[in-house]
Design an enzyme around this catalytic site. Sequence first.
Site, PDB file in Angstrom:
ATOM      1  N   ASP A 110       0.864  -1.177   0.000  1.00 34.72           N
ATOM      2  CA  ASP A 110       0.000   0.000   0.000  1.00 34.72           C
ATOM      3  C   ASP A 110       0.907   1.235   0.000  1.00 34.72           C
ATOM      4  O   ASP A 110       1.516   1.558   1.027  1.00 34.72           O
ATOM      5  CB  ASP A 110      -0.888   0.022   1.244  1.00 34.72           C
ATOM      6  CG  ASP A 110      -1.886  -1.124   1.303  1.00 34.72           C
ATOM      7  OD1 ASP A 110      -1.649  -2.159   0.645  1.00 34.72           O
ATOM      8  OD2 ASP A 110      -2.893  -0.997   2.015  1.00 34.72           O
ATOM      9  N   LYS A 114      -6.967   3.316  -2.594  1.00 35.08           N
ATOM     10  CA  LYS A 114      -7.263   3.234  -1.162  1.00 35.08           C
ATOM     11  C   LYS A 114      -7.483   4.637  -0.623  1.00 35.08           C
ATOM     12  O   LYS A 114      -6.755   5.571  -0.978  1.00 35.08           O
ATOM     13  CB  LYS A 114      -6.105   2.537  -0.443  1.00 35.08           C
ATOM     14  CG  LYS A 114      -6.201   2.497   1.076  1.00 35.08           C
ATOM     15  CD  LYS A 114      -4.989   1.757   1.641  1.00 35.08           C
ATOM     16  CE  LYS A 114      -4.910   1.882   3.156  1.00 35.08           C
ATOM     17  NZ  LYS A 114      -3.714   1.190   3.701  1.00 35.08           N
ATOM     18  N   LYS A 151     -10.164   0.130  -1.568  1.00 35.95           N
ATOM     19  CA  LYS A 151      -9.961  -0.164  -0.152  1.00 35.95           C
ATOM     20  C   LYS A 151     -10.328   1.055   0.681  1.00 35.95           C
ATOM     21  O   LYS A 151      -9.787   2.146   0.488  1.00 35.95           O
ATOM     22  CB  LYS A 151      -8.509  -0.562   0.121  1.00 35.95           C
ATOM     23  CG  LYS A 151      -8.220  -0.874   1.594  1.00 35.95           C
ATOM     24  CD  LYS A 151      -6.802  -1.377   1.780  1.00 35.95           C
ATOM     25  CE  LYS A 151      -6.441  -1.526   3.250  1.00 35.95           C
ATOM     26  NZ  LYS A 151      -5.050  -2.017   3.441  1.00 35.95           N
TER      27      LYS A 151
END
Length: 222
Positions: free
Chosen positions: A93, A156, A186
């Site tokens: 991430d 995300k 996400k």
Amino acid sequence: MASSTSLTRAEVAAMIDHTLLAPEATPAQVGVLIEDARALGVLAICVSPSMLPVRAPGLVVATVAGFPSGKHHSLVKGAEARLAVDQGAAEVDMVIDVGAARAGDYTAVLSDIVTVREAIGDRALLKVIIESAALPDDAIVQVCRVAERAGADFVKTSTGFHPAGGASAHAVRLMAETVGDRLGVKASGGIRTAEAAAEMIAAGATRLGLSKSREVLDGFPI
């Protein structure tokens, strides 16, 4: 709209990255995180790269790069991500340079993401943290488009550390509408109840980043 009663505990658990990214986290706490993740039946754990490698059979191991500010040089993010994958991370991430996005410099954002994508190749999933609470809607859309062009697998919402806040259903919906079913979405940052998790899923989240996974899952029926 999905509610906490229309989703089962197992369905939600299969979407969770059980997360420990506190700067004061210890190896012992990572061990507890792994035990809890197994007991809860979640998909993945997400830990700081300095905690790698970890033994977590049956769980996806995720980590972060350029975290939490995103102000690291792209080459540093790439090297951090590559080392993490070498040490067993299956997902990375990464945090974009939010300032570049706010300035409308999407070429810089694209280059940043491409650098990390090329550093890890196809050995790991790449999730791009856009810090949605710090961006206006048009920038959220543009950054999501750039992330897709750069070869990301997910967009995300948040690090959970930015003073502007974490995930919102509005941002998740906008992100999901932009990337369609081509990328995952996400939702992460400030999701502490079953109701909040259900709201994010209804808005289009396909993954949840949670540090309070047990509390959230306890609100869903078996």
